[in-house]
Scaffold this active site. Structure first.
Site, PDB file in Angstrom:
ATOM      1  N   TYR A  47       0.824  -1.205   0.000  1.00 42.66           N
ATOM      2  CA  TYR A  47       0.000   0.000   0.000  1.00 42.66           C
ATOM      3  C   TYR A  47       0.861   1.258   0.000  1.00 42.66           C
ATOM      4  CZ  TYR A  47      -2.920   3.776   1.744  1.00 42.66           C
ATOM      5  OH  TYR A  47      -3.549   4.983   1.894  1.00 42.66           O
ATOM      6  N   GLY A  54      -5.772   5.502   0.245  1.00 43.15           N
ATOM      7  CA  GLY A  54      -7.132   5.477   0.759  1.00 43.15           C
ATOM      8  C   GLY A  54      -7.999   4.524  -0.051  1.00 43.15           C
ATOM      9  N   HIS A  77      -2.787  16.970  -1.167  1.00 44.18           N
ATOM     10  CA  HIS A  77      -3.320  17.034   0.188  1.00 44.18           C
ATOM     11  C   HIS A  77      -2.966  18.328   0.918  1.00 44.18           C
ATOM     12  CE1 HIS A  77      -4.375  12.896  -0.485  1.00 44.18           C
ATOM     13  NE2 HIS A  77      -4.865  12.765   0.736  1.00 44.18           N
ATOM     14  N   ARG A 289     -10.402  26.402  50.582  1.00 45.29           N
ATOM     15  CA  ARG A 289     -10.081  25.270  51.439  1.00 45.29           C
ATOM     16  C   ARG A 289      -9.849  23.978  50.653  1.00 45.29           C
ATOM     17  NH1 ARG A 289     -14.572  22.468  54.665  1.00 45.29           N
ATOM     18  NH2 ARG A 289     -15.615  24.459  54.283  1.00 45.29           N
TER      19      ARG A 289
END
Length: 512
Positions: A47, A54, A77, A289
């Site tokens: 891949y 994708g 991209h 406190r």
């Protein structure tokens, strides 16, 4: 051997202009991983090397276009929008990307690592727009903007100016990156932007916690509280490490104070049996406190977030993972940003709680009918004619309210995209950016609180009675903002105190 960045090393790089020595990096392992992938991939379908990306992975890419494939993912991209990330976040993102490559599980050419180191050392900051990442496959869009500048395209911020990357590379004597096997995919695929922003958030959140802890001490000094709220025996009775740690830090910060009271001397002797009503509060308000109980969970949340970020920084977070040891290439989803996204949501909520506590403590200082000892709004001028710090509270309250809105979880806001290939995503970078916004708000609230703390100390005339730690903070604020009598604009002084707080960390966690 797996390379690991230490947290102190990241701090040195981000806040002390530190440099990375390439000779101390595992370049031989990076080279070995690259050579293995080059040989392994020659006759296999892998891949992102000889397939599309994708949902386009079902298409084989012809060998003559393999180099074009890597350039195409970078250029296609680089589609971010919005304001550029600030230089520190960009630098942190590049450090995170380097951390991934130094695991020697990405198969990138050593030149890729070397150029990334040069960018970090030279202070070359690629333009990374704020919007674009869905957090899986990591920060594709924003990482593509880093990759774009590394191949000599796009823009960088260099010495305070936006310039073409090609010009800056030439000026620095650097060559644009050449594609070898999968540098385009490796540079764009992973969690490095969200991790980088998360690391910057982490450093600032830890500093804010330290200042909030000191503010808690100063508040109780001003109120003349009984000191058992921070006692080891009290807080040790609860089994939370964060609460105990905050109490310990408070005791250290309060050392030398002559403002805190001892319950055993004031209330436990025999001289109070006939007293029906006590003018001084037997127990302080919760925002004073319960400081260890409120900031304790914040402390533990930040400790866990630091651990997760450090693990992510020193992980191989791209896909596929190249393993020369087992001589295989594994396909999966290490780019998924869920770990970072969930932690940043927790940090965001914790910081909002910190802001809420500061705002309530500020309200105590300004509300004369609650504190019973200070003038309304710490007003040392003429009541009715002058307003003291009245309007400062509006800003603190408004800013805290925005934090409360922003603290809603973002981790659960997944929207499928990419032809539903990315059917569940982390939105990790969005989460980190929203957290960054909350942290910036916290600094503003904290600055107003410290201005009020100094004013309250002057109203009571106790600057010589507070602890040395409190006195140092008081003196620093007074160098910026003198005692307030006449009405005056506060915005410049608020900004200056904010910058002083950011630039002078207390580093309480390192003072064990």
């Amino acid at each position: 051997m797996n390379f690991e960045f230490e947290w102190t090393e990241v701090e040195r790089l981000l806040y002390a202009d530190g440099k990375i020595d390439i000779n101390h990096l595992p370049m031989a392992e990076v080279e070995s991983c690259y050579r293995f992938l080059r040989d392994f991939s020659s006759d296999k379908i892998i891949y992102g090397i000889n397939t599309g990306f994708g949902p386009m992975a079902q298409w084989r890419v012809d060998d003559r276009y393999l180099e074009d494939l890597q350039y195409n993912i970078i250029r296609s991209h680089a589609t971010g929008a919005g304001q550029p990330l600030d230089d520190r976040c960009v630098k942190a993102a590049m450090i995170a990307r380097l951390g991934t490559f130094l695991q020697a599980r990405s198969g990138v050419h050593p030149d890729c690592v070397k150029l990334l180191v040069e960018f970090i050392n030279h202070g070359i900051f690629p333009l990374i727009p704020a919007h674009g990442s869905v957090g899986a496959s990591g920060d594709l869009v924003q990482l593509a903007h880093i990759a774009l500048t590394m191949i000599g395209e796009g823009e960088v911020h260099y010495k305070g100016r936006w310039r073409p990357a090609a010009d800056v590379l030439r000026e620095c004597g650097l060559q644009p990156l050449s594609i070898h096997i999968r540098e385009g995919l490796s540079l764009t695929n992973g969690t490095s932007v969200m991790t980088g922003i998360g690391m910057v958030n982490q450093f600032e959140a830890e500093r804010l916690l330290d200042w909030a802890t000191l503010a808690g001490v100063m508040m109780n000094e001003i109120a003349g509280s009984f000191d058992d709220l921070m006692a080891a025996q009290l807080n040790g009775a609860k089994r939370h490490a964060g609460q105990r740690e905050i109490a310990r830090r408070m005791r250290a910060l309060a050392a030398g104070s002559r403002c805190l009271q001892q319950r055993e001397h004031e209330l436990y002797d025999n001289g109070h049996r006939e007293v029906k009503t006590f003018e001084h509060k037997v127990q302080a308000y919760y925002s004073l406190r319960c400081t260890p109980q409120i900031l304790g969970p914040v402390c533990e949340t930040l400790a866990n977030a630091r651990r997760i970020l450090l693990e992510e920084l020193n992980s191989a977070c791209d896909n596929p993972i190249v393993d020369p040891v087992s001589k295989n290439v594994y396909h999966g989803g290490n780019f998924h940003g869920d770990y970072v996204s969930l932690e940043e949501d927790k940090v965001k909520i914790a910081m909002t709680r910190l802001a809420m506590t500061a705002e309530r403590q500020l309200n105590y200082l300004l509300h004369d009918r609650i504190n019973g000892m200070l003038p309304p709004f710490l007003n040392l001028g003429q009541l009715g004619l002058n307003y003291g710090m009245q309007a400062c509270q509006f800003t603190a309250t408004s800013t805290t309210a925005e934090c409360q809105t922003l603290s809603m979880p973002n981790y659960v806001h997944s929207i499928p995209n990419n032809n539903d290939n990315q059917d569940i995503v982390s939105m990790g970078t969005n989460t980190a950016l929203i957290t960054r916004h909350v942290i910036e708000n916290c600094w503003q609230v904290m600055a107003i609180q410290y201005m009020a703390l100094a004013q309250a100390i002057d109203c009571l005339g106790i600057k010589d009675k507070v602890s040395p730690a409190s006195r140092r903070a008081y003196d620093a604020v007074r160098l910026i903002q003198p005692v307030i009598v006449a009405d005056t604009p506060f915005y410049r002084e608020t900004a200056a105190i904010e910058e002083w707080l950011k630039d002078n960390p207390l580093n309480l966690s390192s003072k064990q």
